[in-house]
Design a protein around this motif. Structure first.
Motif, PDB file in Angstrom:
ATOM      1  N   UNK A 203       0.867  -1.171   0.000  1.00 16.52           N
ATOM      2  CA  UNK A 203       0.000   0.000   0.000  1.00 16.52           C
ATOM      3  C   UNK A 203       0.916   1.237   0.000  1.00 16.52           C
ATOM      4  N   UNK A 204       0.840   2.070  -1.013  1.00 14.76           N
ATOM      5  CA  UNK A 204       1.721   3.268  -1.069  1.00 14.76           C
ATOM      6  C   UNK A 204       1.341   4.300  -0.015  1.00 14.76           C
ATOM      7  N   UNK A 205       2.352   4.804   0.691  1.00 15.39           N
ATOM      8  CA  UNK A 205       2.132   5.842   1.692  1.00 15.39           C
ATOM      9  C   UNK A 205       2.035   7.183   0.966  1.00 15.39           C
ATOM     10  N   UNK A 211       6.294   2.326   0.609  1.00 12.36           N
ATOM     11  CA  UNK A 211       5.039   1.574   0.748  1.00 12.36           C
ATOM     12  C   UNK A 211       5.060   0.862   2.094  1.00 12.36           C
ATOM     13  N   UNK A 212       3.887   0.499   2.522  1.00 15.83           N
ATOM     14  CA  UNK A 212       3.778  -0.353   3.714  1.00 15.83           C
ATOM     15  C   UNK A 212       3.173  -1.670   3.252  1.00 15.83           C
ATOM     16  N   UNK A 213       3.815  -2.753   3.629  1.00 17.31           N
ATOM     17  CA  UNK A 213       3.409  -4.072   3.125  1.00 17.31           C
ATOM     18  C   UNK A 213       2.605  -4.802   4.195  1.00 17.31           C
ATOM     19  N   UNK A 214       1.436  -5.283   3.805  1.00 18.91           N
ATOM     20  CA  UNK A 214       0.570  -6.054   4.706  1.00 18.91           C
ATOM     21  C   UNK A 214       0.459  -7.471   4.171  1.00 18.91           C
ATOM     22  N   UNK A 215       0.187  -8.397   5.070  1.00 21.87           N
ATOM     23  CA  UNK A 215       0.036  -9.805   4.678  1.00 21.87           C
ATOM     24  C   UNK A 215      -1.384 -10.256   5.009  1.00 21.87           C
ATOM     25  N   UNK A 216      -2.004 -10.992   4.111  1.00 19.37           N
ATOM     26  CA  UNK A 216      -3.384 -11.438   4.324  1.00 19.37           C
ATOM     27  C   UNK A 216      -3.632 -12.757   3.601  1.00 19.37           C
ATOM     28  N   UNK A 217      -4.538 -13.539   4.160  1.00 20.77           N
ATOM     29  CA  UNK A 217      -4.978 -14.769   3.482  1.00 20.77           C
ATOM     30  C   UNK A 217      -6.265 -14.525   2.700  1.00 20.77           C
TER      31      UNK A 217
END
Length: 894
Positions: A203-205, A211-217
């Motif tokens: 997700x670009x700041x 960017x900030x990276x998130x992890x999801x299933x």
């Protein structure tokens, strides 16, 4: 012959004969003024059919009920069925679908009428099957959770809890079943291990070159993200707290927030927040005042809020499209294989969708506190007691119970809405009108939802006895006063939370007492390999099939005998076959007994002669067994009770007592001695059948009806065994000397028989028994010489002060110290037999050595499956026992 017992034991004929006799005779209804004993059956679903779990639990309950009834207690086992909201609605909807009809094509009233019609035609399957089990329930008191009396209790409880402020309505995160279109409780969610993917999204700041990276299933839910969260102590992201990011695909600006609930070690340490579609995010969203955007609808498809390119797509199809678009945007950083637990609806098997929904909830925390205290104080105890910790852990961390369901079948929520939106929770529509101050012709709308099925089941222990909530009426209700609290609940561990805990809470709150004094928790019935039975695996065993194959009594006995605490049970047909052989043994013993009794049948005169050793021993053994079985049942040690009965019948009664008294009982001449022996034999069998009846009711009733005529005086004999008194043990009837003496005789005969078997001597082989023992023991054995000669197939029994040199012979010593010698010259080739034994010993030693190499290997016990370790231990024990026996035999050659 004075009896009409067929030569072969035919269980099906007997079972069909006696259950109608019991039911029509009213024997299962509470009798007399004795101390009450009551069990309520865990109500099976009205849609259900019998499975092995039912067969196990029903057998245990029937053992307890029949035993207590025979003890003279005023006994009630109350049956009933549950309306099973979800399961029943699924059955009827499936029937409608076959006719090309949807539920929504009908009015609610029309659908309910179809369900009631189905129940009238097909809803009695499990009751018919229960009769095949021999369950001694009082069918005249059968209850159904939608009976009017029980429904009134449900409304009364709901209204009271609402008035107390414990029931409320609100929008909260629930487990939603897209297939069933209803909320389900946490307990109805089955966690399944799923091999999926962990997606890393960038997700670009805004305003920064990072960017900030998130992890999801579940990348499809990112369409509803309203924040990114990090832990306030995470140095990697501290500088970004308060900044905003641009959500890919939907181009929505969302904040980066800090919350201590974020796990720094999970994924990247930054998590996407979707308050409308995740339980943890829901709480986080409330704390931070985030927007709740619903992007997945109740049918499992994407909503308009998900965006034009996604609206209407199935949630899993939307996942694929989201991943594709993220990849095209360069926002998909990486994808990892990831195994995790995913909640599935127990009933439909479809993955649960966490959704915010308007539901009715019950705050059970205050009720749980009382239920915890009741168990801690011992007012209700769990057996095994280890289940108390499980109960406490759940109750101490209990959450509000979502009690509403979006179904048409069940107890309708007793809430009505006025045209202006005002709400009235009331026991009836008329009461609701009164509350709202509306005229009789004013329109009212009842809440569409029904109650969770377990809500009515939670009242089962008192609603089934006519509880009204009116103190005066309830105090005047004899059943409520006599049978509550109930004595025992027999149930599986899997519904401790669904049912047991909720019954505890509701009973304590509304009656002031616990629902039952004791909870006996059973394990699962698994297949022979220890695996859980499932239709998918094809390893389900149908109780009706094994009833047909082995007989109901045999299946019941094998199940009950396998109960050791709450351990799971491996269902082995070999044990059912052994139980059938046990039934055959009892049948044949009864045929022998009855075949040697006079005709016509009449009470035999009480023996006046002095009983011999065998009779004294049998009476003492019968007393001891009675005491042991009773004590085992008092403490729910079902395995011990069945093992004691099995050994007594098979060994003591059949193999020894009958054989010991056979010459007198079967004598051609009708002497006083024969009359006395027949009376004692008949009385012993009758007593033993009463002991066994709770476990094997059909065969014991058939045999008791015939033998009891020789034991009971006219006018005193009960019309059914199930109403006969359960034997009691009197210490005065124990004869320790007779038991000691007979054990010495039995041990000597058994050792001679063992030697004959070990030496492969044919039955016709003539052997002499020489022994040396102390004076009193020698005198005893010589007094019992006729029995020893006959049962050991010996031609002579010779006593010595010291055993002489008898040449080549087999030698042994009994536990009492009797030294035996059996001359074998001319009967056995000593050299060949010694060589054979040495060869057998070498073979067994090699097998044991190979086995020990495996089990003693470092780490074997920790790495191997528990059933494999247990199997190897059994193999080791068997080999060691076989080796010991072979070496002992070889030692007899001197």
């Amino acid at each position: 012959m004075p009896h009409d017992l067929p030569k072969a034991y035919e269980p099906k004929h007997i079972e069909q004969k006696w259950y109608p006799f019991w039911e029509q005779g009213g024997y299962f209804q509470p009798q007399g003024t004795g101390q009450p004993f009551c069990i309520v059956i865990p109500p099976p679903n009205v849609t259900g059919s019998l499975h092995m779990g039912h067969a196990l639990q029903h057998a245990l309950m029937d053992v307890l009920t029949r035993w207590r009834r025979m003890q003279g207690r005023c006994t009630l086992w109350l049956p009933g069925t549950d309306h099973a909201g979800i399961a029943t609605q699924m059955v009827v909807e499936k029937q409608l679908a076959a006719e090309g009809i949807k539920r929504t094509d009908l009015t609610r009233a029309e659908f309910e009428a179809r369900v009631w019609a189905w129940k009238a035609e097909s809803g009695g399957t499990i009751q018919r099957q229960m009769r095949l089990e021999g369950v001694s329930v009082d069918w005249s008191r059968e209850r159904f959770t939608l009976d009017e009396g029980l429904s009134q209790a449900v409304r009364e409880v709901f209204v009271r809890l609402y008035e107390e402020g414990r029931i409320y309505r609100g929008a909260y995160m629930v487990n939603w079943s897209p297939k069933l279109q209803t909320a389900v409780s946490d307990l109805e969610v089955e966690m399944k291990e799923v091999r999926g993917k962990l997606y890393h999204l960038a997700y670009p700041v805004i305003g920064r070159e990072e960017t900030i990276i998130v992890a999801t299933t579940r990348p499809e839910t990112m369409l509803g993200d309203t924040a990114v969260a990090v832990h306030p102590a995470d140095d990697r992201y501290r500088h970004l707290i308060g900044q905003r990011v641009r959500l890919p695909i939907v181009s929505r600006d969302i904040p980066i927030i800090a919350d201590e609930a974020v796990e720094i070690s999970f994924g990247t340490g930054a998590v996407k927040v979707t308050p409308a579609h995740d339980p943890n995010d829901f709480e986080l969203g409330k704390r931070h005042g985030l927007e709740f955007i619903v992007v997945i609808g109740k049918d499992g498809t994407m909503t308009e809020a998900a965006g034009a390119g996604f609206a209407g797509l199935d949630r899993f199809k939307a996942r694929e499209k989201v991943i594709q678009q993220l990849a095209e945007l360069g926002a998909l950083v990486k994808v990892e294989d990831y195994t995790h637990n995913v909640g599935h609806c127990q009933r439909s098997g479809v993955p649960i969708e966490p959704l915010v929904s308007e539901q009715w909830f019950l705050d059970v925390k205050p009720l749980a506190e009382k239920a915890i205290v009741a168990v801690r104080e011992g007012r209700t105890r769990f057996i095994p007691s280890s289940w108390e910790k499980v109960y406490f852990d759940w109750m101490e961390n209990i959450r509000p119970w979502c009690i509403s369901r979006q179904l048409w079948w069940g107890h309708r929520i007793p809430a009505w809405y006025a045209p202006d939106g005002r709400l009235a929770v009331a026991r009836s529509e008329a009461e609701a009108r009164h509350q709202l101050g509306l005229p009789d012709d004013a329109p009212l709308t009842q809440d569409e939802d029904v109650l969770d099925t377990w809500f009515s089941s939670a009242l089962w222990a008192f609603s089934t006895f006519g509880w009204t909530g009116d103190p005066a009426r309830d105090a005047a209700n004899p059943d409520l006063q006599r049978f509550t609290p109930t004595d025992v609940l027999v149930t599986g561990f899997d519904i401790i939370f669904f049912w047991v805990a909720r019954m505890m809470m509701m009973s304590l709150h509304f009656t002031g007492d616990v629902p039952f004094r004791c909870v006996f928790v059973t394990g699962l019935v698994r297949d022979a390999q220890g695996q859980k039975m499932s239709k998918t695996k094809g390893n389900v065993v149908d109780p009706l099939e094994v009833f047909e194959k082995y007989g109901t009594d045999a299946v019941r006995f094998s199940l009950v005998s396998a109960v050791t605490g709450a351990n799971d049970i491996k269902l082995q047909e070999s044990k059912m076959e052994a139980a059938r052989n046990f039934a055959n043994k009892i049948w044949n013993a009864a045929r022998f007994t009855l075949g040697n009794l006079p005709d016509p049948a009449a009470p035999l005169p009480r023996p006046e002669d002095k009983p011999g050793l065998a009779d004294r021993w049998m009476q003492s053994r019968l007393t001891r067994v009675t005491a042991e079985v009773t004590e085992a049942l008092e403490n729910f040690r079902f395995h011990d009770a069945t093992l004691t009965l099995y050994k007594f019948f098979w060994n003591d009664f059949c193999d020894w007592y009958i054989e010991l008294v056979k010459p007198v009982v079967s004598a051609a001449e009708d002497t006083p001695e024969r009359t006395a022996a027949r009376a004692r034999l008949a009385a012993t069998l009758e007593h033993a059948l009463r002991l066994l009846h709770p476990f094997m009711p059909f065969i014991t009733e058939e045999l008791w009806q015939q033998v009891s005529r020789y034991v009971w005086a006219d006018g005193e004999r009960p019309s059914s065994l199930c109403m006969a008194p359960y034997p009691q043990a009197a210490v005065a009837d124990l004869d320790l000397e007779a038991e000691r003496q007979m054990e010495a005789v039995i041990n000597l005969i058994s050792r001679v028989r063992n030697i004959r078997a070990e030496m492969n001597l044919p039955p016709s082989a003539q052997v002499e028994v020489h022994f040396a023992a102390d004076a009193s023991l020698s005198q005893l054995l010589l007094e019992q010489k006729p029995a020893i000669l006959r049962l050991a197939r010996a031609t002579a029994v010779v006593a010595h002060d010291e055993l002489p040199d008898l040449g080549f012979c087999a030698r042994s010593v009994t536990p009492e110290g009797v030294r035996l010698a059996l001359p074998l010259a001319g009967l056995v080739d000593a050299q060949a037999e010694r060589a054979r034994l040495e060869k057998e010993i070498a073979k067994h030693e090699k097998a044991l050595h190979q086995l020990l190499e495996v089990v003693n290997r470092p780490g074997f016990a920790e790495r191997a499956a528990p059933e494999v370790v247990a199997e190897k231990q059994e193999q080791r024990l068997a080999l060691e026992n076989q080796l010991a026996a072979l070496r002992e035999t070889l030692a007899t050659f001197g």
